[in-house]
Design a protein around this motif. Sequence first.
Motif: not given
Length: 132
Positions: A19-28
């Motif tokens: 749930d904490a993953v956003t589009p701005d989160t680092d891809i790795q």
Amino acid sequence: QVFSSHCPFLMGPIECLTDAVTPDTDIQVTLSIFELASAAGIPCEVDPALVNVLAGGKTDGSSPEEDYKVACLLLVFVAVSLPLLASDPASIYNTEVEGYSNNIHCLAKAIIHVSAALFTVHNKNIETHLKE
């Protein structure tokens, strides 16, 4: 569901991470979280196994810009092919198999998953490109 009922103390943190993953989160970081979530049976926006396969299949000597253009051209090919596929006689709903003889009913999900994985490999915004 079984895993959630037997080990809620383990599934709760994994679900919170997804749930904490956003589009701005680092891809790795995103791929690591999605790999953990998919191993636990939680559906993810991007299939980490597909991303790893596509990232490992890059051709030698081609630039990342060329690979990105090929990914975009693949979507153009799909868009051009859809009317031809829809007019195919095998694209008629078959009540006996509760689907289409040529599996056209699976096409939308396949396009979304493959294009999301391709744009993840190229570090592009998935939502923006899928809206295009």
